[in-house]
Structures are given as C-alpha cells and as structure tokens.
Write a protein that holds these residues in place. Structure first.
Motif: not given
Length: 214
Positions: A55, A76-79, A95-99, A101, A105
């Motif tokens: 994370l 912002s948070y990224v997985r 990776s993909c953004n969680l914030t 989204c 995206r």
C-alpha cells in the motif's frame, strides 16, 4: 482513456536494480511518496518468484478546480502488486489507485529487465499507465485525464532522478561494507596463519624432544 508511456535506462545490473528497488522510497526527490506498507509477501520456490503486495501513500498538491470533487483530500492510496521472476529476470509491478477510483481510474504497469544491448551492466525500465476518467461531462473527463498524464510525466522524471540517487548511495554503502568485510577476512587469515605457524613450530619442537623423525 489516455495512455502514458515511458522508457528509461539505469546503468546498473538488473540484480542490483531489482534489489535496490526495495530501498527506493523515501528519497529526497520523490517527495510525493510519503509511506510504503507491505501487506503480503509470498515466495514460490518452484517458479522462482517473489510476490509482494504493498500500500503506497502519496501526498501532493492538486489543482483548485479538482478540490471540490475530492473534498479537499490531499492524500491518495495506491495498491501495488510486484513479482520478481529470477528465471525470466524481470521485476513487474502493477498498481491501481484506491483513492478517487470512481472518478479516475489509473492502471500502471512497470517492468525492469536487463537491457538487451548491455544485459550485464544496464537495466531497462518500461512504464505504461492507462488513465480513464468517469465524469459525466466529456470536457471534465479530458481535463482530468490530461492532468493525470502531465502529473505522471512529472513524477516519472523525479522518480528517475530519485532512484538514480538511491542507487548511487547504496553502491557507496555496499562497497564500504564489502571493503570492511575484505579487511576483516584479511585480518582473520593473517591471525590464522600466525596461529598455524606457531602450532607448526611447537609440533616440530615436540617431535625433536620425543625423537620423532620424518
């Protein structure tokens, strides 16, 4: 949807770069990354792969026109899921953004691999980001996507310079450790030789006392 592409090179071996990647953050240039937390790590001995889920927390200014959409949130948070494949000699990070989204995206794929031209001494870095906005107005979607592409470009340039500085600093540290290790080994070998010489002298003296002959 907009696509951001970037290809860069690091003048270090793939083994060195893939190992140093875990020390990439924090660095003095990529200040937008403020936190990295490991959520999961798995090693597959049959495939020779190490999978890591992290994370990543980022913090950077956003345009005023975007503030009303995100409620003033500046973090912002990224997985991120990465796979090191020792057999194929690749480090792949997806990776993909969680914030935000539901509004924007971003799917990003990064691959480190030995440079085909100089596989021993240079590493190739390929980055692709697919950016899609979901606003009801087409003009707003275009503006969001254009802003994201511009931000990716800025962060990519900073990221390259920041990782270069990390690689140089680690090289100095690791070389220092190697030098100290070699000094220690030399001292151990010297002490061992002294001890063995002493033992041989005493053994020879005892042999003479007890009348042993070769």
């Amino acid at each position: 949807m907009k696509v951001f592409n970037s290809t860069q090179f690091y003048n270090y071996s793939w083994d060195y770069v893939s190992a140093a990647n875990w020390c990439k953050y924090p660095n003095e240039l990529s200040t937008h990354v403020v936190g990295v937390d490991v959520l999961r790590r798995e090693f597959d001995p049959d495939k020779g792969t190490l999978t890591t889920e992290r994370l990543i927390t980022c913090k950077q200014p956003i345009p005023r026109w975007l503030m009303f959409l995100v409620g003033g949130q500046d973090k912002s948070y990224v997985r991120e899921v990465s796979v090191i494949d020792r057999n194929q000699r690749t480090l792949t990070m997806r990776s993909c953004n969680l914030t935000m989204c539901k509004l924007l995206r971003v799917y990003e794929t990064v691959v480190y691999r030995p440079d085909p031209v100089s596989p021993v001494s240079r590493t190739r870095f390929d980055q692709v980001a697919e950016i899609t906005a979901f606003a009801s107005l087409r003009q707003l979607c275009d503006k969001l996507e254009d802003w994201s592409v511009e931000r990716f470009g800025q962060n990519a340039r900073k990221g390259k310079l920041g990782f270069d500085s990390v690689l140089k600093n680690l090289e100095k540290q690791w070389h220092g450790i190697a030098d100290k290790t070699q000094v220690l080994l030399d001292e151990v070998n010297e002490k061992t030789n002294d001890v063995m010489s002493g033992v041989n002298e005493k053994t020879g003296a005892l042999a003479k006392v007890f009348g042993y002959r070769n």
